[in-house]
Design a protein around this motif. Structure first.
Motif, PDB file in Angstrom:
ATOM      1  N   GLU A  30       1.553  -2.459   5.974  1.00  0.00           N
ATOM      2  CA  GLU A  30       1.877  -1.641   6.970  1.00  0.00           C
ATOM      3  C   GLU A  30       0.928  -1.142   7.922  1.00  0.00           C
ATOM      4  N   THR A  31      -0.400  -1.040   7.302  1.00  0.00           N
ATOM      5  CA  THR A  31      -1.452  -0.995   8.328  1.00  0.00           C
ATOM      6  C   THR A  31      -1.532  -1.991   9.119  1.00  0.00           C
ATOM      7  N   MET A  32      -1.612  -3.438   8.871  1.00  0.00           N
ATOM      8  CA  MET A  32      -1.776  -4.685   9.258  1.00  0.00           C
ATOM      9  C   MET A  32      -0.554  -5.061  10.278  1.00  0.00           C
ATOM     10  N   ARG A  33       0.397  -4.357  10.432  1.00  0.00           N
ATOM     11  CA  ARG A  33       1.583  -4.856  10.970  1.00  0.00           C
ATOM     12  C   ARG A  33       1.458  -5.293  12.586  1.00  0.00           C
ATOM     13  N   PHE A  34       0.514  -5.273  13.052  1.00  0.00           N
ATOM     14  CA  PHE A  34       0.258  -5.633  14.529  1.00  0.00           C
ATOM     15  C   PHE A  34      -0.856  -6.445  14.396  1.00  0.00           C
ATOM     16  N   TYR A  35      -1.197  -7.051  13.472  1.00  0.00           N
ATOM     17  CA  TYR A  35      -1.994  -8.422  12.995  1.00  0.00           C
ATOM     18  C   TYR A  35      -1.058  -9.545  12.634  1.00  0.00           C
ATOM     19  N   PRO A  36      -1.617 -10.544  12.506  1.00  0.00           N
ATOM     20  CA  PRO A  36      -0.737 -11.820  12.213  1.00  0.00           C
ATOM     21  C   PRO A  36      -0.384 -11.586  10.663  1.00  0.00           C
ATOM     22  N   ALA A  37      -1.356 -11.062   9.887  1.00  0.00           N
ATOM     23  CA  ALA A  37      -0.823 -10.685   8.444  1.00  0.00           C
ATOM     24  C   ALA A  37      -1.826  -9.925   7.942  1.00  0.00           C
ATOM     25  N   PRO A  38      -1.554  -9.173   6.569  1.00  0.00           N
ATOM     26  CA  PRO A  38      -2.549  -8.532   6.121  1.00  0.00           C
ATOM     27  C   PRO A  38      -3.741  -9.402   5.728  1.00  0.00           C
ATOM     28  N   PHE A  39      -4.817  -9.178   5.535  1.00  0.00           N
ATOM     29  CA  PHE A  39      -6.013  -9.653   5.191  1.00  0.00           C
ATOM     30  C   PHE A  39      -5.997  -9.803   3.492  1.00  0.00           C
ATOM     31  N   ASP A  40      -6.287 -11.245   3.308  1.00  0.00           N
ATOM     32  CA  ASP A  40      -6.487 -11.451   1.748  1.00  0.00           C
ATOM     33  C   ASP A  40      -8.005 -11.240   1.437  1.00  0.00           C
ATOM     34  N   ARG A  41      -8.518 -11.183   0.226  1.00  0.00           N
ATOM     35  CA  ARG A  41      -9.921 -10.871  -0.197  1.00  0.00           C
ATOM     36  C   ARG A  41     -11.023 -11.700   0.678  1.00  0.00           C
ATOM     37  N   PRO A  42     -10.874 -13.034   0.742  1.00  0.00           N
ATOM     38  CA  PRO A  42     -11.903 -13.642   1.505  1.00  0.00           C
ATOM     39  C   PRO A  42     -11.676 -12.982   3.212  1.00  0.00           C
ATOM     40  N   LYS A  43     -10.914 -12.858   3.552  1.00  0.00           N
ATOM     41  CA  LYS A  43     -10.761 -12.379   4.928  1.00  0.00           C
ATOM     42  C   LYS A  43     -11.514 -10.918   5.033  1.00  0.00           C
ATOM     43  N   VAL A  44     -11.192 -10.059   4.017  1.00  0.00           N
ATOM     44  CA  VAL A  44     -11.999  -8.848   4.004  1.00  0.00           C
ATOM     45  C   VAL A  44     -13.573  -9.233   4.024  1.00  0.00           C
ATOM     46  N   GLU A  45     -13.728  -9.814   3.261  1.00  0.00           N
ATOM     47  CA  GLU A  45     -15.247 -10.278   2.823  1.00  0.00           C
ATOM     48  C   GLU A  45     -15.778 -10.826   4.341  1.00  0.00           C
ATOM     49  N   GLN A  46     -15.003 -11.714   4.803  1.00  0.00           N
ATOM     50  CA  GLN A  46     -15.466 -12.285   6.429  1.00  0.00           C
ATOM     51  C   GLN A  46     -15.586 -11.109   7.496  1.00  0.00           C
ATOM     52  N   TRP A  47     -14.555 -10.226   7.341  1.00  0.00           N
ATOM     53  CA  TRP A  47     -14.711  -9.282   8.362  1.00  0.00           C
ATOM     54  C   TRP A  47     -15.873  -8.286   8.090  1.00  0.00           C
ATOM     55  N   ILE A  48     -16.166  -7.875   6.843  1.00  0.00           N
ATOM     56  CA  ILE A  48     -17.558  -7.073   6.665  1.00  0.00           C
ATOM     57  C   ILE A  48     -18.743  -7.850   7.142  1.00  0.00           C
TER      58      ILE A  48
END
Ligand SMILES: CC(C)(COP(=O)(O)OP(=O)(O)OC[C@H]1O[C@@H](n2cnc3c(N)ncnc32)[C@H](O)[C@@H]1OP(=O)(O)O)[C@@H](O)C(=O)NCCC(=O)NCCS
Length: 172
Positions: A30-48
């Motif tokens: 729901e938080t990521m509905r305006f993004y292509p997809a919710p982030f999986d764990r590697p994407k969260v780590e890349q984001w940080i």
């Protein structure tokens, strides 16, 4: 490193240990509905990692939003540089854990980041890039005195560019 403090929040630099707490925000569909997809764990780590690079390269980025009452990391808010129509703009962005929506936390953090941005950076305006259908995000921008400047295609999707100029931010 702590960046700033508001009545309910501190904003501090993110670090790799924040991945669990930030996943509760950025992996929520729901938080990521305006993004292509919710982030999986590697994407969260890349984001940080991306924010940590931004702190080093620009002196700012998205910071961790921590609730003073509990010490929990419950979102992010901060300043990033984005290319809009070929021009570098400083953008305010924010994400808040869904169970805490509607309490004014994003607006409180964004207001403090606007003040910090104009105090520290030699910019005449600060923007937010917002999908037109993202009404809560638009409301956060409007509560802080931002108005729609223009509409652009950004990453192939229509976005409203909300903006506030230095003199208007200083007068609020
Ligand atoms: C946008 C977001 C950060 C707002 O966080 P928040 O802490 O709930 O924000 P606030 O409480 O400061 O303000 C939200 C405002 O939107 C309003 N709102 C919520 N849903 C709404 C809707 N469907 N239509 C219109 N307004 C809405 C709220 O009532 C509130 O306004 P108010 O204070 O005048 O009542 C949060 O919804 C979020 O994380 N969304 C997903 C990530 C995202 O889209 N980030 C922005 C990318 S541009």
């Amino acid at each position: 490193m702590q960046i700033l403090e508001t009545s309910r929040l501190t904003l501090r630099e993110l670090h790799p240990d924040d991945a669990d707490a930030l996943s509760l925000v950025l992996s929520d569909p729901e938080t990521m509905r305006f993004y292509p997809a919710p982030f999986d764990r590697p994407k969260v780590e890349q984001w940080i990692d991306r924010q940590i690079r931004r702190y080093a390269n620009n002196g700012h980025g998205l910071w961790g939003m921590v609730l003073k009452s509990s010490g929990e990391l419950v979102g992010d808010c901060g300043l990033t540089v984005q290319e809009v129509d070929g021009v570098s703009e400083v953008e305010i962005g924010y994400h808040v854990r869904r169970d805490l929506w509607g309490q004014g936390l994003a607006a409180e953090a964004a207001r403090a980041c606007l003040d910090l941005g104009f105090a520290r950076l030699p910019v005449e305006r600060i923007v937010s890039l917002i999908r037109p259908e993202n009404l809560p995000s638009r409301r956060v921008a409007e509560k802080n005195g931002m108005t729609v400047w223009k509409e652009v295609q950004w990453h192939d999707l229509p976005h409203l560019i909300y903006a506030i100029r230095r003199e208007r931010a200083n007068s609020k």
